[in-house]
Design a protein around this motif. Structure first.
Motif, PDB file in Angstrom:
ATOM      1  N   ARG A  19       0.838  -1.200   0.000  1.00  0.00           N
ATOM      2  CA  ARG A  19       0.000   0.000   0.000  1.00  0.00           C
ATOM      3  C   ARG A  19       0.880   1.260   0.000  1.00  0.00           C
ATOM      4  NH1 ARG A  19      -2.893   2.557   5.308  1.00  0.00           N
ATOM      5  NH2 ARG A  19      -3.903   4.268   4.203  1.00  0.00           N
ATOM      6  N   GLU A  20       0.747   2.071  -1.038  1.00  0.00           N
ATOM      7  CA  GLU A  20       1.475   3.350  -1.140  1.00  0.00           C
ATOM      8  C   GLU A  20       2.865   3.289  -0.477  1.00  0.00           C
ATOM      9  OE1 GLU A  20      -1.334   6.958  -1.043  1.00  0.00           O
ATOM     10  OE2 GLU A  20      -2.233   5.602   0.424  1.00  0.00           O
ATOM     11  N   PRO A  21       3.759   2.434  -0.991  1.00  0.00           N
ATOM     12  CA  PRO A  21       5.061   2.257  -0.332  1.00  0.00           C
ATOM     13  C   PRO A  21       5.888   3.539  -0.253  1.00  0.00           C
ATOM     14  CG  PRO A  21       4.991   1.082  -2.427  1.00  0.00           C
ATOM     15  CD  PRO A  21       3.616   1.569  -2.175  1.00  0.00           C
ATOM     16  N   ASP A  22       5.625   4.484  -1.170  1.00  0.00           N
ATOM     17  CA  ASP A  22       6.355   5.761  -1.117  1.00  0.00           C
ATOM     18  C   ASP A  22       6.014   6.532   0.164  1.00  0.00           C
ATOM     19  OD1 ASP A  22       3.900   5.566  -2.549  1.00  0.00           O
ATOM     20  OD2 ASP A  22       4.025   7.714  -3.008  1.00  0.00           O
ATOM     21  N   ILE A  23       4.820   6.270   0.719  1.00  0.00           N
ATOM     22  CA  ILE A  23       4.418   6.952   1.967  1.00  0.00           C
ATOM     23  C   ILE A  23       4.673   6.054   3.176  1.00  0.00           C
ATOM     24  CG2 ILE A  23       2.446   7.898   3.288  1.00  0.00           C
ATOM     25  CD1 ILE A  23       1.191   8.663   0.584  1.00  0.00           C
ATOM     26  N   PRO A  96      -2.548   4.153  30.005  1.00  0.00           N
ATOM     27  CA  PRO A  96      -2.082   5.089  28.986  1.00  0.00           C
ATOM     28  C   PRO A  96      -2.359   4.629  27.553  1.00  0.00           C
ATOM     29  CG  PRO A  96      -0.217   4.105  30.187  1.00  0.00           C
ATOM     30  CD  PRO A  96      -1.456   3.622  30.844  1.00  0.00           C
ATOM     31  N   VAL A  97      -2.663   5.608  26.708  1.00  0.00           N
ATOM     32  CA  VAL A  97      -2.896   5.366  25.278  1.00  0.00           C
ATOM     33  C   VAL A  97      -1.796   6.099  24.505  1.00  0.00           C
ATOM     34  CG1 VAL A  97      -4.467   5.821  23.337  1.00  0.00           C
ATOM     35  CG2 VAL A  97      -5.406   5.219  25.600  1.00  0.00           C
ATOM     36  N   ILE A  98      -1.134   5.387  23.608  1.00  0.00           N
ATOM     37  CA  ILE A  98      -0.082   5.984  22.794  1.00  0.00           C
ATOM     38  C   ILE A  98      -0.529   5.923  21.339  1.00  0.00           C
ATOM     39  CG2 ILE A  98       2.405   5.980  22.267  1.00  0.00           C
ATOM     40  CD1 ILE A  98       1.681   5.959  25.354  1.00  0.00           C
ATOM     41  N   GLU A  99      -0.489   7.075  20.669  1.00  0.00           N
ATOM     42  CA  GLU A  99      -0.904   7.152  19.262  1.00  0.00           C
ATOM     43  C   GLU A  99       0.328   6.996  18.369  1.00  0.00           C
ATOM     44  OE1 GLU A  99      -2.746  10.930  18.424  1.00  0.00           O
ATOM     45  OE2 GLU A  99      -3.215  10.371  16.347  1.00  0.00           O
ATOM     46  N   VAL A 100       0.197   6.146  17.353  1.00  0.00           N
ATOM     47  CA  VAL A 100       1.309   5.929  16.420  1.00  0.00           C
ATOM     48  C   VAL A 100       0.824   6.118  14.988  1.00  0.00           C
ATOM     49  CG1 VAL A 100       2.890   4.166  15.479  1.00  0.00           C
ATOM     50  CG2 VAL A 100       2.566   4.317  17.927  1.00  0.00           C
ATOM     51  N   HIS A 101       1.660   6.747  14.178  1.00  0.00           N
ATOM     52  CA  HIS A 101       1.441   6.796  12.727  1.00  0.00           C
ATOM     53  C   HIS A 101       2.760   6.558  12.022  1.00  0.00           C
ATOM     54  CE1 HIS A 101      -2.590   8.307  13.263  1.00  0.00           C
ATOM     55  NE2 HIS A 101      -2.107   9.141  14.154  1.00  0.00           N
ATOM     56  N   LEU A 102       2.706   5.801  10.946  1.00  0.00           N
ATOM     57  CA  LEU A 102       3.929   5.552  10.152  1.00  0.00           C
ATOM     58  C   LEU A 102       4.389   6.848   9.491  1.00  0.00           C
ATOM     59  CD1 LEU A 102       2.291   2.407   8.744  1.00  0.00           C
ATOM     60  CD2 LEU A 102       4.512   2.279   9.849  1.00  0.00           C
ATOM     61  N   SER A 103       3.434   7.527   8.857  1.00  0.00           N
ATOM     62  CA  SER A 103       3.723   8.815   8.219  1.00  0.00           C
ATOM     63  C   SER A 103       3.473   9.924   9.241  1.00  0.00           C
ATOM     64  CB  SER A 103       2.805   8.998   7.003  1.00  0.00           C
ATOM     65  OG  SER A 103       1.458   9.144   7.430  1.00  0.00           O
TER      66      SER A 103
END
Ligand code: DQA
Length: 151
Positions: A19-23, A96-103
């Motif tokens: 999926r959209e490997p450039d991102i 605790p909640v930790i938010e993660v995003h690849l981009s």
């Protein structure tokens, strides 16, 4: 005793790698899970790693974690920007909640700039690719250490 960490992944993250490997890079979700498992072992965490394309399923998993999980790491993917239901479920957690995003959604299209998860997240890691999940686990470990030092 090992701490229990729930790692949740939202829609379309099952297709990471193609999926959209450039991102999003070429790492698959399975690779991320394996890396998390290895790192979790070193940190003495038991992890429950899940992905769903369905908002309600994510809500149900969060509800089931109430009182049972020591931390939740969540990449809610597109639901980050739309889901009051996931926010409301996360609000019921005491851990605790930790938010993660690849981009880094804040540097992308404007509709990605707002996050519902942000209202409850103790910490957010964005733009670090798959490494962000490892950093999130380390962050959780360090915050547990700080709590035990205080007590
Ligand atoms: C994402 C960013 C979101 O905006 C997007 O909808 C995703 C993935 C990320 O990990 O960078 O699906 O959460």
């Amino acid at each position: 005793m090992n701490k229990n960490i729930l790692i949740l992944n939202g829609p379309n993250l099952n297709l990471l790698g193609t999926r959209e490997p450039d991102i999003y890079g070429s790492t698959t979700l399975e690779d991320i899970e394996n890396n998390c498992r290895q790192h979790a072992k070193k940190l003495e965490f038991d992890i429950d790693f899940r992905q769903s394309n369905h908002e309600g399923e994510l809500v149900t998993w969060i509800q089931q974690a109430i009182g049972k999980t020591d931390a939740v790491i969540i990449n809610a993917a597109a639901y980050t920007h739309t889901s009051v239901a996931i926010l409301d479920a996360l609000k019921m957690l005491e851990c605790p909640v930790i938010e993660v995003h690849l981009s880094d959604p804040k540097t992308r299209e404007e509709f990605r700039h707002h996050s519902y998860i942000e209202y409850v997240a103790k910490h957010c890691i964005s733009g670090q690719g798959a490494q962000g999940y490892i950093e999130a686990l380390t962050f959780v470990k360090n915050s547990f250490k700080q709590v035990s030092e205080i007590n």
